[in-house]
Write an enzyme that holds these catalytic residues in place. Sequence first.
Site, mmCIF file in Angstrom:
data_model
loop_
_atom_site.group_PDB
_atom_site.id
_atom_site.type_symbol
_atom_site.label_atom_id
_atom_site.label_comp_id
_atom_site.label_asym_id
_atom_site.label_seq_id
_atom_site.Cartn_x
_atom_site.Cartn_y
_atom_site.Cartn_z
ATOM 1 N N ASP A 70 129.906 64.015 28.329
ATOM 2 C CA ASP A 70 128.920 65.081 28.490
ATOM 3 C C ASP A 70 129.594 66.329 29.067
ATOM 4 O OD1 ASP A 70 126.766 66.701 28.959
ATOM 5 O OD2 ASP A 70 125.588 65.213 30.057
ATOM 6 N N CYS B 240 119.606 75.044 21.334
ATOM 7 C CA CYS B 240 118.258 75.471 21.710
ATOM 8 C C CYS B 240 118.187 76.993 21.622
ATOM 9 C CB CYS B 240 117.929 75.006 23.122
ATOM 10 S SG CYS B 240 116.265 75.445 23.667
#
Length: 360
Positions: A145, A183
Amino acid sequence: MLALSSNSSETMCDNAHGANVHNDETKKDCESIAASSVYSDTPCLSSTNKYVVILMGLPASGKSTVAGHLINFLGINCSTETLRCKTFNAGDYRRKASALELASNPSDDVFNPKNSEKKDKFARLAFSDALQSLNNDSCDLALFDATNSTTKRREYLFNEINSFNTNSNARYTITPLVFDVTCTNKSMIRYNIHRKAYNNDYADKVYDAAIKDFTKRLQQYQSQYVPYTVSEFRSYDNYEQLEKLQLSNGSFYFHVGNAGRDQPSNQLEFTPHVSGETAKVVHSIDYFTSHYYMMYGRIYLTKVHEFFSIPRVISANKFNWPKTKEHMHRLMLLHRIVDRSFVKSLDDFVNVSTIISYSN
């Protein structure tokens, strides 16, 4: 190679029995999918396959949230439920090393493009631990991540994997799986930035300062971000050697955009000798991205709507005017910082970044 550009995988089994899903609505969705899917009770792993999910995406895109949902899904999907998954978050390594200071001195800001080596140091520590955990057989799928926003960073990651796979003492073959999270919806971005004010980076900072600092961080990452392409992947060291040695299962790219409301631009390119176990893992993740909105995204979007619903805020805090006033102040701050021009620049950037080039 056998190339497949896929938006769904119709035979995935999403079995929710006994799963620790996060609410009843998601559980119903999972059970509905399971009812219309083909069940397989064959274990998905052999003794030699390992996987690294390389997350990509700007801060506040929802990477860590989607990553958590992916691990949840793989654990309840009957084709992958035997996978032992573990997350390695580069930010956690940075936070352990030293407490983050807001950029009162820009030259010391770890997120400044001039100080990229500082970020890379923590990312390399996290990735090294991920490979070590796979090599020690303490997990089967390591989820790395981090933003992984530059070709230099990704070259390092892939070359480390290639070196691992060509090591004569290696007990396993690691397949890299690139997972891009984007996004561009202004309400989602504002809500995600709002939530960042409460993470460990800003535990001792006031809300306004945290929001302004994080927005600056996002803009700095944006200035460095380079889109991923398969031609980039093929340019890395040892690619042809891995093909000849049959140590590569292919190249795989997955995408979740705007909490699953965008059509995923997944690209799956298998080698002729791909293992059956790897094919199951890849198709399961493909299915996850194609059904993300139904399983997880719509619940998140409900929270976003509720956060920005002024009537709901007033109703929920009708006996607590200071709390209502504080909430309204935060909404105005988020609207002022994440304005139309900010969102447009991000939208233009992501639209370019998610055009994945596949050249033969």
